[in-house]
Design a protein around this motif. Structure first.
Motif, PDB file in Angstrom:
ATOM      1  N   ARG B 236       0.817  -1.220   0.000  1.00 54.89           N
ATOM      2  CA  ARG B 236       0.000   0.000   0.000  1.00 54.89           C
ATOM      3  C   ARG B 236       0.850   1.269   0.000  1.00 54.89           C
ATOM      4  NH1 ARG B 236      -2.361   1.012   4.302  1.00 54.89           N
ATOM      5  NH2 ARG B 236      -1.967  -0.705   5.731  1.00 54.89           N
ATOM      6  N   GLN B 252      -7.665   5.737   0.595  1.00 60.44           N
ATOM      7  CA  GLN B 252      -6.552   5.482  -0.319  1.00 60.44           C
ATOM      8  C   GLN B 252      -7.046   5.095  -1.714  1.00 60.44           C
ATOM      9  OE1 GLN B 252      -3.846   2.671   1.502  1.00 60.44           O
ATOM     10  NE2 GLN B 252      -3.337   4.097   3.161  1.00 60.44           N
ATOM     11  N   ARG B 254      -7.068   2.770  -4.339  1.00 62.80           N
ATOM     12  CA  ARG B 254      -6.720   1.344  -4.373  1.00 62.80           C
ATOM     13  C   ARG B 254      -6.031   0.946  -5.672  1.00 62.80           C
ATOM     14  NH1 ARG B 254     -10.204  -1.303  -0.330  1.00 62.80           N
ATOM     15  NH2 ARG B 254      -9.934  -3.254  -1.435  1.00 62.80           N
ATOM     16  N   TRP B 257      -2.379   0.454  -5.210  1.00 64.14           N
ATOM     17  CA  TRP B 257      -1.847  -0.667  -4.439  1.00 64.14           C
ATOM     18  C   TRP B 257      -1.127  -1.626  -5.386  1.00 64.14           C
ATOM     19  CZ3 TRP B 257      -6.389  -2.294  -0.649  1.00 64.14           C
ATOM     20  CH2 TRP B 257      -6.607  -1.236   0.231  1.00 64.14           C
ATOM     21  N   THR B 259      -0.775  -4.832  -6.630  1.00 73.95           N
ATOM     22  CA  THR B 259      -1.581  -6.066  -6.574  1.00 73.95           C
ATOM     23  C   THR B 259      -0.735  -7.331  -6.646  1.00 73.95           C
ATOM     24  OG1 THR B 259      -1.981  -5.695  -8.916  1.00 73.95           O
ATOM     25  CG2 THR B 259      -3.768  -5.157  -7.419  1.00 73.95           C
ATOM     26  N   LEU B 292      -7.178  -5.326   3.563  1.00 71.73           N
ATOM     27  CA  LEU B 292      -7.084  -5.029   2.136  1.00 71.73           C
ATOM     28  C   LEU B 292      -8.356  -5.420   1.393  1.00 71.73           C
ATOM     29  CD1 LEU B 292      -3.445  -6.313   1.515  1.00 71.73           C
ATOM     30  CD2 LEU B 292      -4.190  -3.942   1.631  1.00 71.73           C
TER      31      LEU B 292
END
Lengths: 114, 397
Positions: B236, B252, B254, B257, B259, B292
């Motif tokens: 993150r 945030q 996403r 992120w 993955t 998450l």
């Protein structure tokens, strides 16, 4: 009557292992009235063991003098620091509460026989 | 640049093998540094050898032997080398063609560096130097101490390991749980130090260490769990800051992120889940995974924090449970838990409490708590975030 002599010295920059004991001191240490001696590694090699609520606590460094007094000197043989710490912890269990044991490696000496 | 990457990968492996041969970290480090310098000079012209580890170990070992011969203290240093000398023979050659003949002794080295007879800050610094491949300058910078101070700390530690004979070995079974916990604590401490966002990427160093540990102890659930926990948190990273401010997880982006890293973290977490009772890192990794997912399963998060709190007695775990409880039963229920905790020195305690007070409509008390959190905040992004919250809860708004 036996006596223990405890030698204190100011810190030095040079590696103790590299500086030999002077001949004149060596001759006295070899004398008949010295039953054994040990030169210790510098203070920074020390580990202090304490017991607190049944758990053994290790501290990196020498015992810092406070209200405790120096009560004894025990010479041991161990394969490495873990072995020495195990012996110290075992002894500590049988010692008065509040006792601490500083474990300091011996640099050289004459510890047994005569 | 490619050479730098090779060097960082090789450093700990080569150093560990040399410590095993030479029995002295300082000597091994000097020899390894020399060998890496020779490699930096020759490899760009001669090409990288087929077995870089073997080449580096052999070169370093030969340099160390030369050095010891000159110093004439060889006999005292290691029994192995002393035997070679007495026999008047050349030291046996390491077979550089076969990587399998070079033992991987990084595990021995990390247990030496994280020995409980060394102070925790010393364990951290030494682990970063020997296994993390960071320079003394980088470590000094990361922990905000002068170079001289860090250099002395490292030298003193290496001398103590040598003089007091701290073993270079994986501890026996009866000591392993405690000693492994100490190693994992050092790695996690490094990770958390990096999480604050300093000038040195300590989080990346911690993940490298975690990967190495998980590889060396593939059957140790807590080693795997720690790696998983770090991967999931670190995934993150890119979304954690916006406009120089910390961003709350729910706010945030996403899509920022990582993955792939989340998938790796989850795969490692699966492997960490064995039949044994869950350890503290497994619980934390499982919680990180739950955070998450959308929507968040607050009941399960609360249950896991409860297990963690009862296992570790950590008031921080209890504080995090309060956050989950507040999501389930309302902010007052969370505040009731916080009121029982003694965490006045902890900056996140005050920001957590402030948030719950704000949601409970107690703006005056929330403002006061944000002020306290701001006093304790350590990084600028945290300070900016808290200043925004402070402004939101200012009286009269």
């Amino acid at each position: 009557m036996q006596y223990a002599l405890l030698a204190y010295t100011p810190p030095q920059d040079t590696d103790r292992a590299a500086s030999p004991i002077p001949d004149t001191l060596s001759a006295r240490l070899a004398g008949p009235n010295v039953t054994g001696w040990a030169r210790l590694h510098a203070e920074e090699s020390a580990t202090t063991v304490r017991s607190s609520e049944g758990r053994m606590l290790l501290t990196d460094g020498p015992f810092i003098d406070s209200k405790e007094y120096l009560a004894g000197v025990i010479l041991i043989e161990a394969g490495n620091l873990d072995g020495a710490l195990a012996i110290a912890q075992d002894l500590l269990q049988e010692s008065r509460p509040g006792t601490a044991i500083e474990v300091r490696p011996v640099l050289d000496g004459r510890l047994r026989g005569a | 640049v490619a050479l730098d990457a090779v060097f960082r990968d090789q450093w700990s492996r080569v150093l560990a093998t040399l410590v095993g041969i030479l029995g002295d970290i300082e000597l091994a480090e000097d020899a390894a540094a020399e060998a890496f310098a020779v490699a930096a000079e020759r490899w760009p012209h001669d090409g990288e050898p087929a077995n870089p580890t073997g080449w580096l170990v052999t070169t370093a070992r030969n340099r160390a032997i030369d050095h010891l011969r000159r110093q004439r203290v060889l006999a005292a240093k290691t029994a192995l080398l002393a035997r070679d000398l007495e026999a008047g023979s050349q030291p046996p050659e390491v077979h550089v063609d076969d990587a399998a003949t070079i033992p991987d002794e990084r595990l021995e080295l990390i247990f030496t560096c994280c020995h409980p007879a060394l102070a925790i800050e010393t364990q951290v610094a030494l682990t970063l130097r020997t296994l993390g491949g960071l320079s003394t300058e980088e470590i000094a910078l990361a922990f905000l101490v002068p170079f001289e101070t860090m250099s002395k700390r490292l030298t003193r530690a290496k001398h103590k390991i040598r003089d007091a004979a701290i073993p270079f070995a994986v501890p026996p079974d009866h000591q392993l749980p405690d000693r492994l916990a100490a190693v994992l604590a050092v790695v996690y401490l490094i990770f958390n130090q990096g999480w604050g966002g300093g000038r040195v990427d300590l989080a990346a160093a911690a993940i490298r260490l975690g990967r190495a540990l998980a590889g060396l102890m593939p059957d140790e659930p807590e080693a795997l769990a720690l790696l998983s926990l770090m991967l999931l948190h670190d995934a993150r990273k890119a979304a954690r800051l916006r406009d120089g401010r910390v961003v709350r997880l729910d706010d945030q982006d996403r899509s920022r992120w990582d993955t792939r890293q989340i998938e790796e973290g989850r795969a490692v977490l699966q492997r960490a889940m064995s039949g044994r009772p869950a350890g503290p890192y497994l619980l934390q990794a499982a919680i990180a995974d739950l955070h998450l997912r959308q929507p968040r399963d607050w009941r399960q998060i609360a249950t896991l924090y409860e297990m963690l709190a009862s296992q570790t007695g950590s008031p921080v775990a209890e504080m995090n449970r309060a956050i989950a409880v507040a999501e389930i039963d309302g902010p007052e229920a969370g505040l009731a838990i916080l009121d029982r905790l003694d965490l006045d020195h902890y900056r996140y305690f005050h920001s957590t409490r402030a948030d719950l007070l704000r949601r409970a409509g107690q703006h005056g008390a929330a403002h006061h708590a944000y002020r306290r959190a701001l006093d304790l905040a350590q990084t600028e992004p945290e300070q900016r975030f808290l200043q925004d919250r402070l402004a939101e809860t200012a009286p009269g708004e």
